[in-house]
Every structure is written in structure tokens, then in C-alpha cells.
Design a protein around this motif. Structure first.
Motif, PDB file in Angstrom:
ATOM      1  N   GLU A   6       0.838  -1.198   0.000  1.00 60.34           N
ATOM      2  CA  GLU A   6       0.000   0.000   0.000  1.00 60.34           C
ATOM      3  C   GLU A   6       0.880   1.257   0.000  1.00 60.34           C
ATOM      4  OE1 GLU A   6      -3.385  -1.691  -0.684  1.00 60.34           O
ATOM      5  OE2 GLU A   6      -3.201   0.470  -0.311  1.00 60.34           O
ATOM      6  N   THR A   7       1.907   1.137   0.780  1.00 61.28           N
ATOM      7  CA  THR A   7       2.821   2.291   0.825  1.00 61.28           C
ATOM      8  C   THR A   7       3.461   2.518  -0.529  1.00 61.28           C
ATOM      9  OG1 THR A   7       3.296   1.873   3.170  1.00 61.28           O
ATOM     10  CG2 THR A   7       4.881   3.211   1.928  1.00 61.28           C
ATOM     11  N   LEU A   8       3.880   1.416  -1.156  1.00 59.62           N
ATOM     12  CA  LEU A   8       4.532   1.540  -2.456  1.00 59.62           C
ATOM     13  C   LEU A   8       3.552   2.037  -3.513  1.00 59.62           C
ATOM     14  CD1 LEU A   8       7.160   1.180  -3.985  1.00 59.62           C
ATOM     15  CD2 LEU A   8       6.501  -1.228  -4.405  1.00 59.62           C
ATOM     16  N   LYS A   9       2.319   1.593  -3.388  1.00 57.93           N
ATOM     17  CA  LYS A   9       1.302   2.071  -4.321  1.00 57.93           C
ATOM     18  C   LYS A   9       1.108   3.582  -4.203  1.00 57.93           C
ATOM     19  CE  LYS A   9      -1.396  -2.197  -4.742  1.00 57.93           C
ATOM     20  NZ  LYS A   9      -2.687  -2.858  -4.466  1.00 57.93           N
ATOM     21  N   ARG A  10       1.084   4.019  -2.931  1.00 58.65           N
ATOM     22  CA  ARG A  10       0.920   5.484  -2.744  1.00 58.65           C
ATOM     23  C   ARG A  10       2.109   6.239  -3.335  1.00 58.65           C
ATOM     24  NH1 ARG A  10      -1.056   3.702   2.307  1.00 58.65           N
ATOM     25  NH2 ARG A  10       0.960   4.140   3.278  1.00 58.65           N
ATOM     26  N   ILE A  11       3.272   5.614  -3.192  1.00 58.79           N
ATOM     27  CA  ILE A  11       4.463   6.245  -3.763  1.00 58.79           C
ATOM     28  C   ILE A  11       4.337   6.316  -5.278  1.00 58.79           C
ATOM     29  CG2 ILE A  11       6.934   5.968  -4.150  1.00 58.79           C
ATOM     30  CD1 ILE A  11       7.136   4.832  -1.351  1.00 58.79           C
ATOM     31  N   VAL A  12       3.916   5.217  -5.870  1.00 56.50           N
ATOM     32  CA  VAL A  12       3.758   5.189  -7.333  1.00 56.50           C
ATOM     33  C   VAL A  12       2.747   6.215  -7.766  1.00 56.50           C
ATOM     34  CG1 VAL A  12       2.924   3.772  -9.241  1.00 56.50           C
ATOM     35  CG2 VAL A  12       4.473   2.786  -7.562  1.00 56.50           C
ATOM     36  N   SER A  13       1.663   6.339  -7.006  1.00 54.80           N
ATOM     37  CA  SER A  13       0.618   7.307  -7.349  1.00 54.80           C
ATOM     38  C   SER A  13       1.149   8.727  -7.245  1.00 54.80           C
ATOM     39  CB  SER A  13      -0.589   7.103  -6.424  1.00 54.80           C
ATOM     40  OG  SER A  13      -1.549   8.094  -6.667  1.00 54.80           O
ATOM     41  N   THR A  14       1.903   8.906  -6.180  1.00 53.47           N
ATOM     42  CA  THR A  14       2.478  10.247  -5.998  1.00 53.47           C
ATOM     43  C   THR A  14       3.454  10.574  -7.118  1.00 53.47           C
ATOM     44  OG1 THR A  14       2.261  10.026  -3.589  1.00 53.47           O
ATOM     45  CG2 THR A  14       3.789  11.692  -4.436  1.00 53.47           C
ATOM     46  N   LEU A  15       4.292   9.573  -7.455  1.00 57.20           N
ATOM     47  CA  LEU A  15       5.250   9.796  -8.533  1.00 57.20           C
ATOM     48  C   LEU A  15       4.530  10.060  -9.852  1.00 57.20           C
ATOM     49  CD1 LEU A  15       7.941   7.055  -7.781  1.00 57.20           C
ATOM     50  CD2 LEU A  15       8.228   9.546  -7.678  1.00 57.20           C
ATOM     51  N   ALA A  16       3.500   9.294 -10.086  1.00 57.83           N
ATOM     52  CA  ALA A  16       2.752   9.480 -11.330  1.00 57.83           C
ATOM     53  C   ALA A  16       2.129  10.860 -11.360  1.00 57.83           C
ATOM     54  CB  ALA A  16       1.681   8.403 -11.467  1.00 57.83           C
ATOM     55  N   SER A  17       1.608  11.275 -10.189  1.00 51.69           N
ATOM     56  CA  SER A  17       1.010  12.618 -10.114  1.00 51.69           C
ATOM     57  C   SER A  17       2.056  13.694 -10.325  1.00 51.69           C
ATOM     58  CB  SER A  17       0.325  12.773  -8.754  1.00 51.69           C
ATOM     59  OG  SER A  17      -0.192  14.079  -8.618  1.00 51.69           O
ATOM     60  N   LYS A  18       3.185  13.451  -9.700  1.00 53.14           N
ATOM     61  CA  LYS A  18       4.268  14.431  -9.861  1.00 53.14           C
ATOM     62  C   LYS A  18       4.734  14.488 -11.302  1.00 53.14           C
ATOM     63  CE  LYS A  18       5.825  16.681  -7.349  1.00 53.14           C
ATOM     64  NZ  LYS A  18       5.565  18.119  -7.084  1.00 53.14           N
ATOM     65  N   ASN A  19       4.794  13.274 -11.901  1.00 56.06           N
ATOM     66  CA  ASN A  19       5.201  13.245 -13.301  1.00 56.06           C
ATOM     67  C   ASN A  19       4.221  14.009 -14.175  1.00 56.06           C
ATOM     68  OD1 ASN A  19       7.443  11.770 -12.639  1.00 56.06           O
ATOM     69  ND2 ASN A  19       6.591   9.809 -13.294  1.00 56.06           N
ATOM     70  N   ASP A  20       2.939  13.837 -13.864  1.00 56.62           N
ATOM     71  CA  ASP A  20       1.939  14.591 -14.621  1.00 56.62           C
ATOM     72  C   ASP A  20       2.133  16.097 -14.433  1.00 56.62           C
ATOM     73  OD1 ASP A  20       0.769  12.335 -15.633  1.00 56.62           O
ATOM     74  OD2 ASP A  20      -0.745  12.171 -14.037  1.00 56.62           O
ATOM     75  N   GLU A  21       2.401  16.485 -13.160  1.00 57.30           N
ATOM     76  CA  GLU A  21       2.649  17.907 -12.911  1.00 57.30           C
ATOM     77  C   GLU A  21       3.870  18.406 -13.689  1.00 57.30           C
ATOM     78  OE1 GLU A  21       1.008  17.855  -8.288  1.00 57.30           O
ATOM     79  OE2 GLU A  21       3.039  18.561  -8.749  1.00 57.30           O
ATOM     80  N   ILE A  22       4.870  17.542 -13.699  1.00 55.72           N
ATOM     81  CA  ILE A  22       6.081  17.939 -14.422  1.00 55.72           C
ATOM     82  C   ILE A  22       5.798  18.042 -15.915  1.00 55.72           C
ATOM     83  CG2 ILE A  22       8.390  17.197 -15.065  1.00 55.72           C
ATOM     84  CD1 ILE A  22       8.677  15.984 -12.295  1.00 55.72           C
ATOM     85  N   HIS A  23       5.036  17.056 -16.427  1.00 47.90           N
ATOM     86  CA  HIS A  23       4.661  17.121 -17.841  1.00 47.90           C
ATOM     87  C   HIS A  23       3.897  18.404 -18.128  1.00 47.90           C
ATOM     88  CE1 HIS A  23       6.041  13.450 -19.714  1.00 47.90           C
ATOM     89  NE2 HIS A  23       5.592  12.689 -18.694  1.00 47.90           N
ATOM     90  N   ASN A  24       2.957  18.647 -17.276  1.00 50.84           N
ATOM     91  CA  ASN A  24       2.166  19.870 -17.473  1.00 50.84           C
ATOM     92  C   ASN A  24       3.056  21.127 -17.389  1.00 50.84           C
ATOM     93  OD1 ASN A  24      -0.264  18.474 -17.775  1.00 50.84           O
ATOM     94  ND2 ASN A  24      -0.651  18.483 -15.568  1.00 50.84           N
ATOM     95  N   PHE A  25       3.946  21.086 -16.422  1.00 52.57           N
ATOM     96  CA  PHE A  25       4.817  22.251 -16.255  1.00 52.57           C
ATOM     97  C   PHE A  25       5.748  22.402 -17.452  1.00 52.57           C
ATOM     98  CE2 PHE A  25       6.864  25.633 -14.322  1.00 52.57           C
ATOM     99  CZ  PHE A  25       8.233  25.465 -14.254  1.00 52.57           C
TER     100      PHE A  25
END
Length: 508
Positions: A6-25
Motif C-alpha cells: 500500500e505504501t509503495l502504491k501510494r508512492i507510485v501514485s504520488t510519482l505518477a502525479s508528480k510526473n503529470d505535474e512535471i509534464h504539465n509544467f
């Protein structure tokens, strides 16, 4: 294990979200770069165009600023693009690192061995903690706005549009009350009728005249000019006052044109002016207007020439010149005034004398005498008109003088009625003579220091003439001088005290 997943999943989700933010940025940055490139081209073009328009309307001296300002705009553009590109590069690196972690995390989810899985999860967690994706700013460092580099020369343009032909300066007004005539100097003061910041300088013109009131057109001397006067006051110094008055006028000038002259003013420049009377001087004196020189051959040459004239013509010799009435070539004179001695015979014998040609009958007067350094003997003073042709200055009761004898040793004395008083003072190279006819005073000064040398006090009963005796050497007379202020001050001081130097008059 489930918790770790679960912890790793949250990390993956966070990374994916961050990646999306970075893509958007990154998309924002790319858009910003394009926007900056476009807007900077437009803004820079507008700024340079404004510079072109503004500088085209300004004087050529501002042209150098144009290149500097355009360069600043272009440098600003380049700096902004570089800053955004640097930020874009940082995001690309962070995204690449984040994608690697994301892929590694996804692979770790497929690990079946609990020990291996936990070890992989801890490694991913540690790497996420220090991942650059979580440390970069997602806000553009620069703005595409270039308005802070725009220029506006509207005010300067209005100033240039308001420039017109320089107006003709108004005539200055001479302040007669502030003008001063003293010590052979004339100080002129003036003011403008209204403030005019465009005035660059003033021109002062003056001329001598013997007529009071407004300047005349005919029979006047030409105007003397003093140019480029910056102040509203000027002093003419070292003047010879050989006329009764002086006309003065002033005009103001700007960079383009001179204005009208001020109303002229006339100042009184009264002074004692005389020339040496060559028609009655001793034959051994060579006399010019204000210069007399001992000439040991003058009498012999004159007598010899006159003897020849008498033999050929049978006439009595003319003491005033040759047969034609012309003056001797050795005794030129530029004075056109008639002899003040009324046609009397020349001085002769040992009376090597020349007189002034103008009487002193009233008032206060001043003149100066300078002797040549090799002058052996000379006398300076005044006399009544009845001085005989054999008489010497100071040896009659109608003449007063100071006498300098430089033979062997120097003697300096005051003489009157054939009595002398030794003067305890060094002989100056220039001597000032002050005569107060009405006050019965004749005073001699060191003309350089204005130190008092001697004063005669008496009551003058007849008009006086300046008198000069000389043997071996020459004298230069300075006339047209006002009574110096220093002399006036000394006179006031002296007249307030008992005069110990009047003993010669008491004896006389």
C-alpha cells in the motif's frame, strides 16, 4: 507485506502525479518559451521601434544611447530564454529520474520473495525521498513581459516641439545709483527688466566725451567694446580721464542674437589734464606731451641755427622757433594748447624748467611723475605764473616743490622761498602730487604706497601751474588721474591732526 504494498502504491501514485505535474509544467515552459520568443520579438521590436522614433526626434547627441538601450532589451530577452531553458532542462532530468523510479517500483510489485520485496521497497523509498522531482520549482522563473524596458519620450518630444526661435533679449537697465567712478576706474552695474535664463553674456560699450547728457552722433569718439561679460557688473580700470564725461551702454546676448542697447548713461570723469608747455621750456630740455628729457646739446644747436638765421635775415632771433615759426626738430611737441605763461620768454640760464600748460584755479587735483633711474637732479611742484626765466622752483616765494639730487649721495628735500627741509624718507620711483587749491594744501606722496612725503600749507592767491626742473635724465608725467581714494583718506586723517610738516611755510 500488504502494508508495504500500500505504501509503495501510494508512492507510485504520488510519482505518477508528480510526473503529470512535471509534464504539465514542461508544457507550460514550452509554451512560455514560444510566448517569450514571440512576445519578445514583438516587444523588442516595439521597444527598438520606439527608440528609433524617439531618438529620431532628439538631438544627435542622444544617438549613442540608442544602441545601449537596444542592447539591454536584447540581453534581457536572451537572459529570459536562457533561464527558462535551464529550468526546462532541470525538469527533463527530474522527469527522467522519476520515470526510472516509477518503472523500478512497478517491477518491484511483481517480486514474490518477501525479503527481496522489502529490500526493493526500501531502496525505492529511499530514492524517492531524495528524488529531484520533489525539489524543483514548478513556477517559471521569468515572465514574458518586456514592458519594463519600454521607453516613452513624450515629455522630451513635447519639449522639442516647444522649441522656437530664441527671442531677442530685452535691453538691460543700467543702475545709475550703483555705478561708481573712483581711482580712475568706472564700475557699471545693470539688471534685466525681467528674468531671462537664455542670456549668455553681456556687451559693454563706452566712449569718452566732453558733453554732458545723451550721447551725440557727431564729433564723438568711437565706442570701445568689452565683450563676453558674464556678470551684471563690470569695472573698467586703468583709465586716463582726459575728458569730462564717459558714455556707457550695455546689451544682452543669447546664443543666437544680441538685443537692443540699454539707454545710455553719462558719468562724470573729471580729472586734471595737462601737457608740458614746450614753447617756454629751457632750450636744453627736449619736451613732448607728457615727457621731458635733459638735452645738453639742445641750447647750442638752437643758438647756432638762430645765429645763422639772424645773419641772413637781419631780424631779432625768435626764441620760440626758427624764422618760419616752426618748433625746433629737437623739441617736438604734440600739445596744441597756447602757452599758459602768456608768451613769456623761455627759461634760461640754470633754470632748466618746463611748466604745465593748464592753470589750477580751484578744486582738488592729482598727477604723478616718474623719473628715469639715471636722473641726476630734478624738482617737482607748482608755481605762480610769474616765475622768472632765471628762477628755479622752490627758490622763490611763489613756488613750492620737492627736490631730488642724486649726485654722489642722494638728498631729498622740500623747498619754498629758498629754504629747504630734508625729508626722512626713501625717494620713490613714482611721486604723486595732490593740490587742494581752495584748501591751500600741496602734498607729495609715494605714488605706489600712498605714503605721505611732505605737505605745504599756505593760501594760494594766484592760479598755479605744475612745474618741473630737470638736469641729466628724464621725467614722465601722468595726468588725467583722479585723486586716489587712499589719498582722500589720508587727507581727511591729516586735516584732523596738527601738521608738523608746515614749518617751512611758517618760516616763509
Amino acid at each position: 507485506m500488504d502494508d508495504e504494498k500500500e505504501t509503495l502504491k501510494r508512492i507510485v501514485s504520488t510519482l505518477a502525479s508528480k510526473n503529470d505535474e512535471i509534464h504539465n509544467f514542461m508544457d507550460v515552459l514550452n509554451h512560455r518559451i514560444k510566448s517569450v520568443q514571440f512576445s519578445s520579438q514583438v516587444n523588442s521590436s516595439n521597444a527598438i521601434s520606439e527608440l528609433d522614433e524617439e531618438f529620431d526626434g532628439l538631438y544627435s547627441v542622444l544617438h549613442e544611447m540608442k544602441g545601449s538601450m537596444a542592447s539591454a532589451i536584447q540581453q534581457e530577452e536572451a537572459c529570459k530564454i536562457q533561464a527558462l531553458q535551464d529550468q526546462l532542462s532541470q525538469c527533463s532530468n527530474a522527469l527522467e529520474s522519476s520515470e526510472e523510479l516509477l518503472e523500478l517500483a512497478a517491477q518491484s510489485l511483481d517480486i514474490k520473495d518477501p525479503v527481496e520485496f522489502l529490500q526493493a521497497a526500501r531502496q525505492i523509498k529511499d530514492r524517492v525521498t531524495v528524488a529531484s522531482a520533489f525539489r524543483i520549482s514548478l513556477k517559471p522563473k521569468v515572465s514574458e513581459c518586456m514592458t519594463h524596458l519600454m521607453v516613452d519620450f513624450a515629455l522630451e518630444r513635447r519639449m522639442l516641439q516647444a522649441v522656437k526661435f530664441l527671442p531677442v533679449p530685452k535691453a538691460p537697465e543700467i543702475d545709475l545709483a550703483a555705478c561708481l567712478v573712483a581711482d580712475n576706474c568706472v564700475t557699471v552695474s545693470w539688471r534685466m527688466p525681467e528674468e531671462d535664463s537664455r542670456i549668455d553674456h553681456f556687451v559693454l560699450e563706452y566712449r569718452k566725451t566732453n558733453f554732458d547728457g545723451l550721447p551725440r552722433v557727431k564729433d564723438e569718439q568711437h565706442w570701445e567694446l568689452i565683450d563676453y561679460i558674464k556678470a551684471t557688473e563690470y569695472t573698467l580700470s586703468g583709465l586716463k580721464f582726459d575728458t569730462k564725461y564717459m558714455n556707457l551702454r550695455v546689451q544682452a546676448c543669447n546664443k543666437a542674437v544680441a538685443g537692443e542697447y540699454s539707454d545710455p548713461v553719462t558719468l562724470e570723469t573729471k580729472a586734471f589734464v595737462f601737457s608740458l608747455d614746450s614753447t617756454s621750456s629751457h632750450l636744453n630740455l627736449k619736451v613732448e606731451d607728457t615727457y621731458v628729457e635733459w638735452d645738453p646739446t639742445g641750447g647750442k644747436g638752437q643758438e647756432k641755427r638762430k645765429g645763422k638765421e639772424n645773419k641772413s635775415s637781419g631780424h631779432i632771433p625768435l626764441l620760440k622757433g626758427n624764422k618760419s615759426g616752426a618748433l625746433s626738430p629737437k623739441r617736438t611737441s604734440i600739445s596744441t594748447r597756447p602757452s599758459a605763461r602768456g608768451g613769456r620768454d623761455r627759461f634760461t640760464g640754470e633754470s632748466y624748467t618746463v611748466l604745465g600748460d593748464t592753470f589750477i584755479e580751484r578744486g582738488q587735483h592729482y598727477w604723478e611723475v616718474r623719473a628715469q633711474k639715471d636722473c641726476k637732479s630734478y624738482s617737482i611742484g607748482v608755481t605762480y605764473r610769474n616765475l622768472g626765466k632765471f628762477d628755479q622752483l622752490g627758490k622763490t616765494n611763489s613756488s613750492w616743490c620737492i627736490h631730488i639730487n642724486n649726485w654722489l649721495q642722494t638728498t631729498f628735500s622740500a623747498k619754498h622761498n629758498n629754504k629747504a627741509k630734508t625729508l626722512d624718507a626713501p625717494v620713490p620711483d613714482r611721486i604723486g602730487i595732490y593740490c587742494d587749491f581752495d584748501g591751500g594744501q600741496l602734498t607729495f606722496y609715494n605714488a605706489n604706497s600712498k605714503e605721505l612725503l611732505h605737505t605745504f600749507r599756505t593760501k594760494f592767491t594766484q592760479p598755479l601751474l605744475p612745474g618741473f626742473m630737470i638736469w641729466c635724465g628724464g621725467l614722465t608725467v601722468s595726468t588725467g588721474l583722479q585723486v586716489p581714494t587712499a589719498v582722500k583718506t589720508l587727507q581727511r586723517s591729516e586735516n584732523g591732526l596738527s601738521d608738523s610738516t608746515s614749518s617751512l611755510n611758517n618760516i616763509a
